[in-house]
Design an enzyme around this catalytic site. Sequence first.
Site, PDB file in Angstrom:
ATOM      1  N   THR A  91       0.887   3.940  -5.744  1.00 46.98           N
ATOM      2  CA  THR A  91       2.096   4.379  -5.057  1.00 46.98           C
ATOM      3  C   THR A  91       1.882   5.640  -4.240  1.00 46.98           C
ATOM      4  O   THR A  91       1.076   6.508  -4.601  1.00 46.98           O
ATOM      5  CB  THR A  91       3.239   4.605  -6.068  1.00 46.98           C
ATOM      6  OG1 THR A  91       4.396   5.099  -5.384  1.00 46.98           O
ATOM      7  CG2 THR A  91       2.845   5.626  -7.130  1.00 46.98           C
ATOM      8  N   ASP A  92       2.602   5.721  -3.131  1.00 48.41           N
ATOM      9  CA  ASP A  92       2.666   6.965  -2.379  1.00 48.41           C
ATOM     10  C   ASP A  92       3.294   8.044  -3.235  1.00 48.41           C
ATOM     11  O   ASP A  92       4.081   7.746  -4.140  1.00 48.41           O
ATOM     12  CB  ASP A  92       3.542   6.786  -1.134  1.00 48.41           C
ATOM     13  CG  ASP A  92       2.791   6.103  -0.004  1.00 48.41           C
ATOM     14  OD1 ASP A  92       1.557   6.104  -0.047  1.00 48.41           O
ATOM     15  OD2 ASP A  92       3.447   5.583   0.907  1.00 48.41           O
ATOM     16  N   LYS A  93       2.967   9.287  -2.938  1.00 52.13           N
ATOM     17  CA  LYS A  93       3.611  10.407  -3.637  1.00 52.13           C
ATOM     18  C   LYS A  93       4.903  10.820  -2.935  1.00 52.13           C
ATOM     19  O   LYS A  93       5.990  10.769  -3.511  1.00 52.13           O
ATOM     20  CB  LYS A  93       2.674  11.614  -3.706  1.00 52.13           C
ATOM     21  CG  LYS A  93       3.345  12.886  -4.259  1.00 52.13           C
ATOM     22  CD  LYS A  93       2.429  14.077  -4.207  1.00 52.13           C
ATOM     23  CE  LYS A  93       2.237  14.602  -2.810  1.00 52.13           C
ATOM     24  NZ  LYS A  93       3.434  15.314  -2.280  1.00 52.13           N
ATOM     25  N   LYS A 137      -6.407   3.014   1.229  1.00 53.92           N
ATOM     26  CA  LYS A 137      -5.383   2.343   0.413  1.00 53.92           C
ATOM     27  C   LYS A 137      -5.731   0.871   0.211  1.00 53.92           C
ATOM     28  O   LYS A 137      -5.607   0.340  -0.897  1.00 53.92           O
ATOM     29  CB  LYS A 137      -4.005   2.479   1.074  1.00 53.92           C
ATOM     30  CG  LYS A 137      -3.501   3.905   1.171  1.00 53.92           C
ATOM     31  CD  LYS A 137      -2.149   3.959   1.864  1.00 53.92           C
ATOM     32  CE  LYS A 137      -1.681   5.411   1.993  1.00 53.92           C
ATOM     33  NZ  LYS A 137      -0.367   5.517   2.654  1.00 53.92           N
ATOM     34  N   ASP A 151       0.731   1.501   5.712  1.00 53.48           N
ATOM     35  CA  ASP A 151       0.696   0.900   4.380  1.00 53.48           C
ATOM     36  C   ASP A 151       0.676  -0.630   4.431  1.00 53.48           C
ATOM     37  O   ASP A 151       0.412  -1.284   3.421  1.00 53.48           O
ATOM     38  CB  ASP A 151       1.929   1.326   3.567  1.00 53.48           C
ATOM     39  CG  ASP A 151       1.960   2.816   3.303  1.00 53.48           C
ATOM     40  OD1 ASP A 151       0.903   3.393   3.051  1.00 53.48           O
ATOM     41  OD2 ASP A 151       3.062   3.398   3.348  1.00 53.48           O
TER      42      ASP A 151
END
Length: 903
Positions: free
Chosen positions: A340-342, A618, A641
């Site tokens: 997951t992205d922060k 990613k 993404d």
Amino acid sequence: MKVKSTSDDYGAQSRNDNFYNIEFEKVAQDLGTNSELGLTEKEAGERLKKYGPNALIEKKQSNLIRFLKQFNNSIIYILILAAVATFVLKEYSDSIVIGMVVIINALIGYFQEVKASSAIDKIKQMLQIEATVIRDGHRTDIPAENLVVGDVVFLEAGDNVPADLRIIDADNLKIQESILTGEADSVLKNTDKLPEKTTLGDQTNMAFTSTAVTNGSGLGIVVATATDTELGQISSSVEEVGSKTTPLMREINGLGKYISYAIIVVAILVGIYGFVTKIYSLPVLVIALITMIVGSLPEGLPASTSVVLAMGVGKMTKQNAIMKSLPSVETLGAVNVIATDKTGTLTKNEMTIEEIITKQGTYEITGTGYQPHGEIRFNNQVIDVHQHEDLRKLIIAGHEANDTILSKENGTWVINGEPTDGAFLTLANKAFHQQVPQWEEIDKIPFDSDYRYIAELSQSPEGHRRILVKGSPDKIFRMAAIDDATFDEQYWYNKVSEVAQKGHRVVAVAYKEVEDNKETIVHEDLQSGMQFLGIAGLIDPPREETIVALHEMQKAGVKVKMITGDHPETASAIAEKLGLDDQIAAITGAEINEMDDEQLKNIIQDYNVFARTTPNDKLRIVKAYQANNLVTAMTGDGVNDAPALKRADIGIAMGTKGTDVAKESADMVLTDDNFATLTKAIKEGRRVYDNIKKTIRFLLPTSFAEGLIVLLSILAQQDLPLVPTQLLWINMVSAITIQFAFLFEPAEEGIMDRNPRPAGRSFLNRADVIQIVYVSILIAGLGIFGYDWLIDHGVSEVVASTVTVNTIVFGKIFYLFNLRTPKPAFSKDILRNLHAFWIIAVLLVLQFALTYVPFMQSIFSTASMGWAQWLIPVIAGIIVLIVTEVEKYFYPTHFQQVHSNNH
């Protein structure tokens, strides 16, 4: 897009990445436009007609293809063959009923997929509605999709960039490009020609589609539209990422395939046996074999699976999660890893000042986000800023040396500008209780990444003027050390290090008194007389609900991995605050790039924080987890993404801040952008899987029992107790009634305290197979025994056949109560799903109609039963329940083995 400079082909639609390497006057010349007057309406119209609108072409699946895909199933193939064979043999009623079963199954799956697709269409957001351009020398607003190469476009704070532009004028123009580069900070734009091979993130003279203007204004010439833009290129590359089959579908497709193969093999062997022994004439033998196949096939399996999944999709929609395909809801239940992205996902994306250090000491600030509620504490005591002069000056300086606006919209505090600046605005409102002293801006040096500070010449309410500076500690320290011999630079660097190790971004603040008639400010003004005020520690605070969600995911055996562009120390500190894992281990994108795929696969599970990552990192991270047979989810919101979202076993996009490309690539969209929603989705996915498994464990033995009755009759060389239409009735009436009971079964106790089921594990374990075998034999034996007993006592074959149909149905009803719970069937858990009782009531009504309604009798070859004859099905059902319940006592771990993934 590469644009030829010939006068007849200014808009040739092919790629060129070198506009940043050309003087903007030459760009205008090559594109046949005028940087002051723009294109003429006539020329713009011709280019639009020739090259098409500025819109990404969305590949949509036609409804016909979506419907036809529902037939792509081994069980359905066999049923279609059975329908054709019975039609050729002129058994028209059998053929029609089998055909109707196939069509009903397809329609259920089709309408559920259409419903999910409609839901995702509703939450899609337009990236840009209008663009402001110069046409024929006049400024005008046009739909963004009407932009063409050569158009001159105005950009202002708050705009989304409508196409790829070469900047030709910039006034403190800043653009946030995180959807392309992953970097949260805005980029200051200029018009300067750049060297060859300048990377995308460093192209400061370009503006790219769908990025957001945060500050200032500017002009740009359109150099690429639609699929030729950077966004369009990424969108096209997403199509090249292979689609995947969900774990559940792999398991069910495999199960259906092996069942189909086994049934066909048995049918062929029995057919050979029947043909050699000449028990029946060939047409009768074919019908007998078709009857056995139709009876054995769990034709309700596709429909039942679709309905259970659809129910899960419906529940998730109400909980702010839109599932784009039915199996997606279950996939989350099998997830081992969530990458997951922060920013904005695990954290609020609202920078907050948590501490300030001045010469007087350290101050703590409470409250998070941009809402100006909180206190300032010194030595654990709430203080008044007017009694702490350095602190008061620092807060005012941070508030004034600022390019951002803080405002309240629809009850929520939001910023227009930089998150760091927004944090200082919020701090000032906290300190002065939303009555911040009003200083007047005289002149300003905007923030620039080259010198990393912002400076403002400001006048106080009393009429005194100061230069206020805010920026990178190393820059401010250097200024302060010039004239102040008492300034201990090393001491403050140590303080910066202490604050940074807590995961804080550090900003330093200084000021200088100047004469009251000073009107301008230049960089040289900052090289003398600067007075250091202190440093502030800022953090993007974790979402409170995310911390709780992460704890629940750890209990459920789901590993969450954080991917961020932050420095590894900062990222690790935030991961610790979140409670991401017991031990935090970070690795950078640069370190990942030094490894090949095999090396990355071998070490990937040792890390839970990925810092300084690029979009390609990613995708490699997701692939590496999948290479370890881990079911992997990926969350994201940006165009960068999209490839990883599509590659993941389940891609999860943000519905509010997510781009259309991200949402299109994802399997699931969170309409509230709330990471904690995933915990609910995981629980629902596991409940759905359990209920599908209960449904299949229910379907198989009862279907096999029907085929077994026919098989045993053929081997015993006696008349068949059942005909194809009766077997289809049993299966389909179950599919539309009794199997619905499993839709409403609540989650088992402790469903979130077990690990995800291992990838690649067979859908049915040894205990399942044993139960399926003996229940099949038990129900088939009871059916044949009842049929033979009635024939021996002079009952007609059609009545005996009707009793046999009801015997199998009653066996299903009583078996249902055994499967619903691991506890005794008639414990208090019997009442936890009251829907089961009215569903059984509907089934009984249908069985009475089958038995007593004349037209049903003619279609399904049934006859009226005497009331005493109903005792046979009831007793058979009770026997099935007793035998299966006894197994719970002899094998108390049976159900846990079936439903727990810890074994």
